[in-house]
Enzyme design. Sequence first.
Site, short mmCIF file in Angstrom:
data_model
loop_
_atom_site.label_atom_id
_atom_site.label_comp_id
_atom_site.label_asym_id
_atom_site.label_seq_id
_atom_site.Cartn_x
_atom_site.Cartn_y
_atom_site.Cartn_z
N CYS A 30 2.67 -3.64 4.45
CA CYS A 30 2.06 -2.28 4.57
C CYS A 30 2.51 -1.15 5.61
O CYS A 30 3.89 -1.52 6.26
CB CYS A 30 0.61 -2.69 4.25
N GLY A 31 2.35 -0.55 6.33
CA GLY A 31 2.62 0.07 7.21
C GLY A 31 3.38 -0.48 8.86
O GLY A 31 3.72 -1.13 9.26
N THR A 32 1.96 -1.76 9.52
CA THR A 32 2.76 -2.49 10.34
C THR A 32 2.86 -3.76 10.07
O THR A 32 3.40 -4.45 10.71
CB THR A 32 1.12 -2.63 11.68
N ASP A 58 0.90 -0.99 -0.31
CA ASP A 58 0.47 -0.19 -0.09
C ASP A 58 1.05 1.32 0.12
O ASP A 58 2.29 1.01 -0.46
CB ASP A 58 -1.30 -0.57 1.15
N HIS A 59 0.60 2.61 0.08
CA HIS A 59 1.31 3.79 -0.03
C HIS A 59 2.40 3.64 0.81
O HIS A 59 3.35 3.68 0.85
CB HIS A 59 -0.44 5.38 -0.05
N HIS A 63 6.15 -31.54 10.00
CA HIS A 63 5.71 -30.25 10.03
C HIS A 63 4.49 -30.54 8.98
O HIS A 63 3.39 -29.31 8.61
CB HIS A 63 6.85 -28.57 9.59
N HIS A 115 9.12 -24.41 9.98
CA HIS A 115 7.57 -25.02 9.88
C HIS A 115 6.61 -24.60 9.29
O HIS A 115 5.45 -25.89 10.01
CB HIS A 115 8.21 -24.85 11.40
#
Length: 149
Positions: free
Chosen positions: A65-67, A8-9, A133, A98
Amino acid sequence: MKIALASDHAGFELKEYVKGIIEKEGYSFIDLGTYTEDSVDYSDFGFKAAELVSTGETDKGILICGTGMGMNIVANKVKGIRASLVQDMYTAIQSRKHLDANVLVLGARVIGKGIAEEIVKVWLGTSFEGGRHERRVEKIKQWEEKHLK
């Protein structure tokens, strides 16, 4: 290996940086946008990339993205996607070894370019361990087949 790449931006600048890392490591990519820092909805770009991975058009995906949280949620809504929000080397390695994660998610406002570079390199270079796994990943796939249309 071909990688679906989207942001995103808030993740645009880091996405542009990651493109260089991917090329330097010898992989190809499809840049699905965004192409500017103008405000956009992360979901529009996250779904595009996750769908390319889900259908096998690309081998893996990298979303930014930001976070990282929004892109992570979006990607994991797509059948066949095992996206991992990664902020350090250990989780990058473990998500591949895993979980056989097929989408890497980064938070541009959480990590810097240096850590992002190391994460991308190790994530792309780490193989799935299989073994115990494999059984766990297979259970995820079976649940998706039963519950997601």
